[in-house]
Design an enzyme around this catalytic site. Structure first.
Site, PDB file in Angstrom:
ATOM      1  N   LEU A  19     -51.751   4.562  17.058  1.00 20.15           N
ATOM      2  CA  LEU A  19     -52.802   4.870  18.024  1.00 20.15           C
ATOM      3  C   LEU A  19     -52.243   5.169  19.403  1.00 20.15           C
ATOM      4  O   LEU A  19     -52.865   5.884  20.187  1.00 20.15           O
ATOM      5  CB  LEU A  19     -53.790   3.704  18.117  1.00 20.15           C
ATOM      6  CG  LEU A  19     -54.514   3.336  16.825  1.00 20.15           C
ATOM      7  CD1 LEU A  19     -55.389   2.116  17.045  1.00 20.15           C
ATOM      8  CD2 LEU A  19     -55.340   4.507  16.322  1.00 20.15           C
ATOM      9  N   GLY A  20     -51.103   4.586  19.719  1.00 18.34           N
ATOM     10  CA  GLY A  20     -50.526   4.815  21.036  1.00 18.34           C
ATOM     11  C   GLY A  20     -49.335   3.918  21.251  1.00 18.34           C
ATOM     12  O   GLY A  20     -49.009   3.054  20.421  1.00 18.34           O
ATOM     13  N   GLY A  22     -46.885   2.075  24.625  1.00 19.81           N
ATOM     14  CA  GLY A  22     -46.512   1.831  25.999  1.00 19.81           C
ATOM     15  C   GLY A  22     -45.124   1.237  26.032  1.00 19.81           C
ATOM     16  O   GLY A  22     -44.440   1.143  25.009  1.00 19.81           O
ATOM     17  N   GLY A  23     -44.707   0.825  27.224  1.00 16.52           N
ATOM     18  CA  GLY A  23     -43.360   0.299  27.350  1.00 16.52           C
ATOM     19  C   GLY A  23     -43.151  -1.026  26.668  1.00 16.52           C
ATOM     20  O   GLY A  23     -42.016  -1.400  26.368  1.00 16.52           O
ATOM     21  N   MET A  24     -44.234  -1.779  26.421  1.00 14.83           N
ATOM     22  CA  MET A  24     -44.101  -3.117  25.849  1.00 14.83           C
ATOM     23  C   MET A  24     -44.602  -3.216  24.413  1.00 14.83           C
ATOM     24  O   MET A  24     -44.447  -4.260  23.782  1.00 14.83           O
ATOM     25  CB  MET A  24     -44.879  -4.137  26.703  1.00 14.83           C
ATOM     26  CG  MET A  24     -44.310  -4.362  28.083  1.00 14.83           C
ATOM     27  SD  MET A  24     -42.757  -5.252  28.053  1.00 14.83           S
ATOM     28  CE  MET A  24     -43.325  -6.878  27.565  1.00 14.83           C
ATOM     29  N   VAL A  27     -49.127   0.436  19.176  1.00 12.90           N
ATOM     30  CA  VAL A  27     -50.375  -0.005  18.563  1.00 12.90           C
ATOM     31  C   VAL A  27     -50.682   0.867  17.352  1.00 12.90           C
ATOM     32  O   VAL A  27     -50.609   2.104  17.426  1.00 12.90           O
ATOM     33  CB  VAL A  27     -51.538   0.030  19.565  1.00 12.90           C
ATOM     34  CG1 VAL A  27     -52.824  -0.458  18.912  1.00 12.90           C
ATOM     35  CG2 VAL A  27     -51.207  -0.820  20.784  1.00 12.90           C
ATOM     36  N   ASP A 140     -52.178  -6.935  33.614  1.00 16.05           N
ATOM     37  CA  ASP A 140     -52.060  -5.487  33.455  1.00 16.05           C
ATOM     38  C   ASP A 140     -53.439  -4.852  33.269  1.00 16.05           C
ATOM     39  O   ASP A 140     -53.622  -3.989  32.417  1.00 16.05           O
ATOM     40  CB  ASP A 140     -51.145  -5.152  32.277  1.00 16.05           C
ATOM     41  CG  ASP A 140     -50.633  -3.711  32.323  1.00 16.05           C
ATOM     42  OD1 ASP A 140     -50.582  -3.146  33.440  1.00 16.05           O
ATOM     43  OD2 ASP A 140     -50.295  -3.157  31.263  1.00 16.05           O
TER      44      ASP A 140
END
Length: 527
Positions: A19-20, A22-24, A27, A140
């Site tokens: 789904l996507g 990020g840096g951490m 998903v 965040d």
């Protein structure tokens, strides 16, 4: 990672699509092979530059904090189901929310009307209040982590959560957060707390109504420099939101407005009439403090310079076509739906109220809805057992604790999945309306989705029915030991909690044993 050959995580969760990222974390949409339901999985990604000790600490913290978040049980917080280990790394199992992120909405539609942004803000304040009450900071909050569904707003991606008092910077100088939405004290590695999340909320609402964040430099470094030294860009389209934005974006956390004040101002901006709202405005000196250049102490600026030189800002994994420094970019933890998805127009979720319950019952359940909003019963030809036209506005509000495993019965996934006995503490998903149908018969209505519990079309219990018929009718049995049991009218068998973790409740026992007993806690009565 490719899912051309589907991967099974922890022997249970089959990855469907990414789904996507990020840096951490990364998903995934996944399928729970055990319970037969859709879930979202977050795969932990360790930032480059972390020491081995920091990586291990991050893994341990992910496990600890996921447990803390799982206990929050709030409709405006993405629900955590489990944490599993695979290849030595934790994967967080969450509910899959069909939605679009607030970032995507603004990118596609432009700045949103102040009234709509205010209603989104009310739900986010409720989410943060619940998290902070549980001792959890998000750290965040940003538009990419706000999911706008057809019927609710959900705060997600608690990947950077911290217990109150933890630092926002690793020993190697990695800053955890998104510069345009990071509170000044968080960027300077000063003590953070609930006010820090509220500042990020203010920046998020600012972007929603203005179309851009309050701080946006040509690079993360310039954004952080402006955050530390400059007042935010004055909003031009905020209208009635101006007061709450000014109060939330106050640089000094000690003078920043709190959640209660923010909620009152948001409700006024949303057009609600709030008795006494005029008596609780933003502190009178806020506007004075917003004018002119803000000069932070030299020591603080020196710290900021060091952080800017060493920082790695994880949210800048931009989607295709986005600039690398776009502070709005980031992965949503939910699949996208077409742009024609309905907008949120519902009445804002009220803040949690203490439950009317014995001292063993936790607070935080949502207020009971009015009878006019309840599903209707079937006609006399629809198979209602007991009274032909039961008064569904009169009911007991209850929790049920299963004797089989000492866990609470829940309308899992907000009613999308079968009923299970799983949570250790009750909340909105575990709240049911017990409606008296006469002759010792009852119907159960899940408060989380306003649907009736049914044993049809199989004996597995679900909260999905809009009417009361035979399959939604149960005999309430009072046992001699203070417990209760339920017998389904559809097949004459008792509701049981199967052996094993998180297996759906079924109606297949012909006698009452420990697995068919429940402790019934009455929270209150309506009508």
């Amino acid at each position: 990672m490719s899912v051309s050959a589907p991967r099974i995580v922890a022997g249970r969760y089959r990855l469907v699509k990414k789904l996507g990222q990020g840096g951490m974390g990364r998903v995934w949409a996944a399928w729970d092979e055990l319970l037969g339901r859709e879930v979202a999985l977050k795969e932990l990604l360790l930032p480059q530059g972390m020491t081995d000790d920091e990586a291990e600490a991050l893994r341990e913290r992910a496990l600890r904090e996921a447990r803390a978040i799982a206990r929050l049980a709030h409709p405006n917080i993405v629900r955590f189901f489990d944490v599993v280990l695979d290849d030595g790394l934790p994967w967080i199992v969450m509910e899959l929310v069909p939605s679009r992120s607030l970032h995507e909405l603004v990118r596609e539609q432009g700045p949103l009307p102040p009234e709509r942004v205010a209603r989104i803000g009310i739900d986010l304040v409720a989410a943060l209040r619940a998290a902070h009450a549980g001792g959890v900071l998000h750290r965040d909050v940003k538009p990419a982590n706000v999911l706008v569904a057809a019927d609710r707003v959900v705060l997600t991606d608690f990947g950077l959560v911290a217990l109150a008092g933890e630092s926002g910077i690793t020993t190697t100088g990695i800053v955890l957060g998104s510069p345009s939405f990071m509170a000044p004290e968080q960027a300077l590695d000063e003590p953070i707390g609930p006010p820090s999340d509220l500042w990020s909320l203010g920046a998020t609402l600012y972007l929603a109504v203005e179309g851009k964040p309050p701080y946006l430099g040509k690079s993360p470094v310039s954004t952080l420099t402006a955050l530390a030294t400059e007042p935010p860009r004055p909003p031009q389209q905020a209208g009635a939101l101006r007061a709450v934005l000014d109060g939330l974006l106050e640089k000094d956390p000690g003078r920043r407005i709190d959640a209660d004040t923010a909620e009152r101002l948001l409700r006024v901006a949303a057009g609600e009439t709030i008795p006494g709202a005029a008596a609780t405005p933003v502190p009178p000196d806020v506007k004075k403090r917003r004018v002119g250049r803000v000069l932070w102490p030299a020591a603080a600026l020196a710290v900021a310079g060091l952080l800017v030189a060493a920082a790695v800002f994880h949210p800048f994994d931009a989607p295709a076509g986005a600039q690398a420094h776009d502070p709005q970019a980031g992965a949503s933890t939910a699949p996208l739906v077409p742009s024609s998805a309905p907008a949120v127009t519902r009445t804002p979720t009220p803040p949690p109220k203490p439950a009317k319950a014995p001292t063993t019952t936790p607070a935080g359940r949502p207020a009971s809805r009015s009878a006019s909003s309840k599903p209707q019963t079937s006609s006399s030809t629809g198979g209602v057992v007991g009274t032909k036209n039961p008064d569904v506005s009169k009911f007991n509000t209850v929790y049920y604790l299963a004797h089989a495993n000492n866990l609470y019965v829940t309308a899992d996934d907000g009613g999308a999945s079968p009923l299970i006995a799983y949570p250790e503490a009750p909340g909105p998903w575990e709240t049911f309306d017990e409606i008296d149908l006469g002759n010792g018969d009852i119907a159960l209505r899940a408060e989380i989705n306003n649907k009736y519990v049914t044993a049809a079309p199989t004996e597995t219990l679900t909260a999905r029915s809009d009417r009361i018929g035979t399959a939604e009718t149960f005999s309430l049995i009072f046992n001699g030991d203070g417990s209760v049991s339920f017998r389904s009218k559809s097949n004459g068998r008792y509701v049981t909690v199967p052996a094993g973790t998180a297996k759906p409740l079924i109606c297949d026992k012909s006698s009452i044993g420990d697995s068919e007993k429940f402790t019934r806690s009455i929270l209150g009565q309506s009508g």
